[in-house]
Write a protein that holds these residues in place. Structure first.
Motif, PDB file in Angstrom:
ATOM      1  N   MET A  23       1.041  -1.240   0.101  1.00 48.72           N
ATOM      2  CA  MET A  23       0.042   0.113   0.176  1.00 48.72           C
ATOM      3  C   MET A  23       0.916   1.273   0.028  1.00 48.72           C
ATOM      4  O   MET A  23       1.971   1.300   0.318  1.00 48.72           O
ATOM      5  CB  MET A  23      -0.987  -0.061   1.293  1.00 48.72           C
ATOM      6  CG  MET A  23      -0.157   0.020   2.537  1.00 48.72           C
ATOM      7  SD  MET A  23      -1.247   0.001   4.003  1.00 48.72           S
ATOM      8  CE  MET A  23      -0.218   0.132   5.044  1.00 48.72           C
ATOM      9  N   GLY A  56      -9.358  -5.028  -8.668  1.00 49.90           N
ATOM     10  CA  GLY A  56     -10.436  -4.564  -7.823  1.00 49.90           C
ATOM     11  C   GLY A  56     -11.624  -4.120  -8.104  1.00 49.90           C
ATOM     12  O   GLY A  56     -12.691  -4.492  -7.634  1.00 49.90           O
ATOM     13  N   ALA A  85      -6.243  -2.761  -6.082  1.00 48.52           N
ATOM     14  CA  ALA A  85      -7.449  -3.055  -4.958  1.00 48.52           C
ATOM     15  C   ALA A  85      -7.807  -1.822  -4.133  1.00 48.52           C
ATOM     16  O   ALA A  85      -8.804  -2.246  -3.499  1.00 48.52           O
ATOM     17  CB  ALA A  85      -6.346  -3.938  -4.024  1.00 48.52           C
ATOM     18  N   GLN A  86      -7.245  -0.737  -4.281  1.00 47.16           N
ATOM     19  CA  GLN A  86      -7.681   0.529  -3.630  1.00 47.16           C
ATOM     20  C   GLN A  86      -9.209   0.983  -4.152  1.00 47.16           C
ATOM     21  O   GLN A  86     -10.051   1.351  -3.312  1.00 47.16           O
ATOM     22  CB  GLN A  86      -6.996   1.710  -4.198  1.00 47.16           C
ATOM     23  CG  GLN A  86      -7.047   2.108  -5.417  1.00 47.16           C
ATOM     24  CD  GLN A  86      -5.985   1.384  -6.278  1.00 47.16           C
ATOM     25  OE1 GLN A  86      -5.301   0.549  -5.888  1.00 47.16           O
ATOM     26  NE2 GLN A  86      -5.527   1.826  -7.885  1.00 47.16           N
ATOM     27  N   SER A  89     -11.618  -0.196  -1.363  1.00 50.05           N
ATOM     28  CA  SER A  89     -11.442   0.521  -0.169  1.00 50.05           C
ATOM     29  C   SER A  89     -12.511   0.447   0.850  1.00 50.05           C
ATOM     30  O   SER A  89     -12.016   0.250   1.890  1.00 50.05           O
ATOM     31  CB  SER A  89     -10.681   1.788  -0.243  1.00 50.05           C
ATOM     32  OG  SER A  89     -11.809   2.609  -0.802  1.00 50.05           O
ATOM     33  N   ILE A  92     -12.582  -3.312   2.130  1.00 52.16           N
ATOM     34  CA  ILE A  92     -11.135  -3.988   2.583  1.00 52.16           C
ATOM     35  C   ILE A  92     -11.221  -4.714   3.696  1.00 52.16           C
ATOM     36  O   ILE A  92     -10.462  -5.455   4.032  1.00 52.16           O
ATOM     37  CB  ILE A  92     -10.069  -3.194   2.162  1.00 52.16           C
ATOM     38  CG1 ILE A  92      -8.898  -3.974   1.883  1.00 52.16           C
ATOM     39  CG2 ILE A  92      -9.938  -2.072   3.334  1.00 52.16           C
ATOM     40  CD1 ILE A  92      -8.792  -4.659   0.637  1.00 52.16           C
ATOM     41  N   ILE A 110      -1.885  -8.084  -2.382  1.00 51.10           N
ATOM     42  CA  ILE A 110      -3.028  -6.982  -2.597  1.00 51.10           C
ATOM     43  C   ILE A 110      -2.190  -5.879  -2.993  1.00 51.10           C
ATOM     44  O   ILE A 110      -1.500  -5.500  -2.117  1.00 51.10           O
ATOM     45  CB  ILE A 110      -3.679  -6.751  -1.202  1.00 51.10           C
ATOM     46  CG1 ILE A 110      -4.486  -8.207  -0.988  1.00 51.10           C
ATOM     47  CG2 ILE A 110      -4.751  -5.922  -1.390  1.00 51.10           C
ATOM     48  CD1 ILE A 110      -5.482  -8.677  -1.593  1.00 51.10           C
ATOM     49  N   TYR A 112      -2.522  -2.179  -3.298  1.00 54.74           N
ATOM     50  CA  TYR A 112      -3.574  -1.227  -2.762  1.00 54.74           C
ATOM     51  C   TYR A 112      -2.906   0.338  -2.741  1.00 54.74           C
ATOM     52  O   TYR A 112      -2.350   0.948  -1.654  1.00 54.74           O
ATOM     53  CB  TYR A 112      -3.749  -1.598  -1.437  1.00 54.74           C
ATOM     54  CG  TYR A 112      -4.918  -0.782  -0.617  1.00 54.74           C
ATOM     55  CD1 TYR A 112      -6.228  -1.111  -0.917  1.00 54.74           C
ATOM     56  CD2 TYR A 112      -4.850   0.151   0.564  1.00 54.74           C
ATOM     57  CE1 TYR A 112      -7.466  -0.637  -0.207  1.00 54.74           C
ATOM     58  CE2 TYR A 112      -5.894   0.829   1.137  1.00 54.74           C
ATOM     59  CZ  TYR A 112      -7.144   0.258   0.957  1.00 54.74           C
ATOM     60  OH  TYR A 112      -8.518   0.802   1.296  1.00 54.74           O
ATOM     61  N   LYS A 115      -3.402   4.481  -1.289  1.00 57.13           N
ATOM     62  CA  LYS A 115      -4.077   4.513   0.052  1.00 57.13           C
ATOM     63  C   LYS A 115      -3.273   3.801   1.177  1.00 57.13           C
ATOM     64  O   LYS A 115      -2.388   3.019   0.497  1.00 57.13           O
ATOM     65  CB  LYS A 115      -5.561   4.004  -0.034  1.00 57.13           C
ATOM     66  CG  LYS A 115      -6.213   4.808  -0.975  1.00 57.13           C
ATOM     67  CD  LYS A 115      -7.979   3.983  -1.201  1.00 57.13           C
ATOM     68  CE  LYS A 115      -8.872   4.760  -2.107  1.00 57.13           C
ATOM     69  NZ  LYS A 115      -9.200   5.863  -1.289  1.00 57.13           N
TER      70      LYS A 115
END
Length: 333
Positions: A23, A56, A85-86, A89, A92, A110, A112, A115
């Motif tokens: 992330m 995502g 994958a964000q 959110s 999640i 993942i 992300y 974020k």
């Protein structure tokens, strides 16, 4: 980054975590780790049945968990990579039940981007114990030239400090975009070459004469003729040279110059200013041309032009006229 090296080394040695939650603001390192896992966690012959790429926007947490709970087919492990994958959110946190008891034969990745998880919530705490929780932080602008140098060194190249600065000035601090340009250069320039400003100009389209870096240098040297020549070029090409970027760079330059004036020990300048030692001579020259009191007045003038560029009291002045007004403010003493 040391964390990136550690993660890559572990993967290379076959030491996999059941979950990699990548992330943060800097997408480059997230992509680098995910791509490395995608290319090295499984043999090529195993990927068709045991490697799944999800996005995502197209899946739910239940879909990811369902895929992750599958058993590998004729392989030691399966790999599930969730890109962008964000987009998940809002849901999640639902991943926490799987994170508490992950499938040992699955490597779940993942991605992300842009974020970060809330450290107060259960998913963050669980992933910290059960998997690899990696935060990719944005580099400061003054750190990017050194990053460019290190990347190119690893690929068998060197780069002139001015050339690295040109890339940052033109592209910004997005490491993925910079890396794309570096990869283009690698297709053209032989290994072992020093990347010069001329190579940047010829192959990336950045003028080594008409850019913000050269404008800053001309101002520091009080080369009025050159500064106005660059400003005229900017006025004729406003889309390629937005005033907001020029104002930001000059504001940063004079703020650092103010700090330079206040230094009890000039030898500490590179560390205090966050500037490559190669460019300290520019501050030495500028300090002779602009006393501290004058620098303070210039900073005030830059702020005024910045407000006008945003429509406050500008009366529809063009970017070119505002830049010329700023130069008059700087050189008027």
């Amino acid at each position: 980054m040391e964390d990136v090296k550690r993660i890559v080394t572990d993967i290379r040695n076959g030491n996999f975590k059941p979950i990699y939650f990548l992330m943060g603001e800097e997408a480059y390192y997230i992509d680098q780790i995910a791509d490395y896992i995608e290319g090295n966690a499984l043999d090529e012959s195993q990927r068709d049945f045991n490697q799944m790429i999800l996005y995502g926007r197209d899946v739910s947490i239940d879909d990811i968990v369902g895929q992750s709970k599958r058993f590998p087919m004729m392989a030691e492990r399966q790999v599930v990579i969730v890109k962008e994958a964000q987009d998940l959110s809002r849901t999640i946190e639902q991943l926490v039940s799987y994170a508490e008891n992950p499938q040992p034969t699955t490597v779940l990745v993942i991605c992300y981007k842009y974020k970060t998880l809330d450290k107060r919530k259960k998913l963050y705490k669980t992933l910290s114990k059960q998997g690899e929780l990696f935060t990719s932080k944005k580099l400061y602008e003054n750190q990017v030239p050194d990053w460019i140098r290190r990347v190119l060194k690893g690929r068998g190249y060197t780069i002139a400090p001015k050339a690295a600065q040109m890339l940052v000035e033109f592209i910004g601090t997005d490491l993925s975009k910079i890396n794309n340009e570096l990869e283009k250069l690698q297709l053209i320039v032989p290994v072992g070459t020093e990347i010069s400003p001329e190579i940047i100009e010829e192959n990336i389209g950045i003028s080594k004469e008409f850019n913000n870096f050269e404008l800053q240098k001309a101002i520091g040297e009080r080369n009025i003729k050159k500064a106005y020549s660059i400003a005229q070029h900017f006025a004729q090409n406003p889309k390629n040279h937005p005033l907001v970027m020029t104002v930001a760079l000059l504001y940063s330059f004079f703020n650092k110059l103010l700090k330079y004036h206040a230094l009890p020990d000039p030898s500490a300048a590179p560390k205090v200013l966050g500037v490559n030692p190669y460019f300290i001579k520019d501050y030495q020259v500028a300090a002779r041309n602009y006393p501290m009191k004058r620098v303070s007045a210039i900073i005030k003038g830059i702020r005024a032009v910045d407000m006008k560029s945003k429509g406050v009291g500008a009366h529809n002045m063009s970017q070119g006229d505002l830049l010329k007004e700023l130069l008059i403010t700087i050189f008027d003493h």
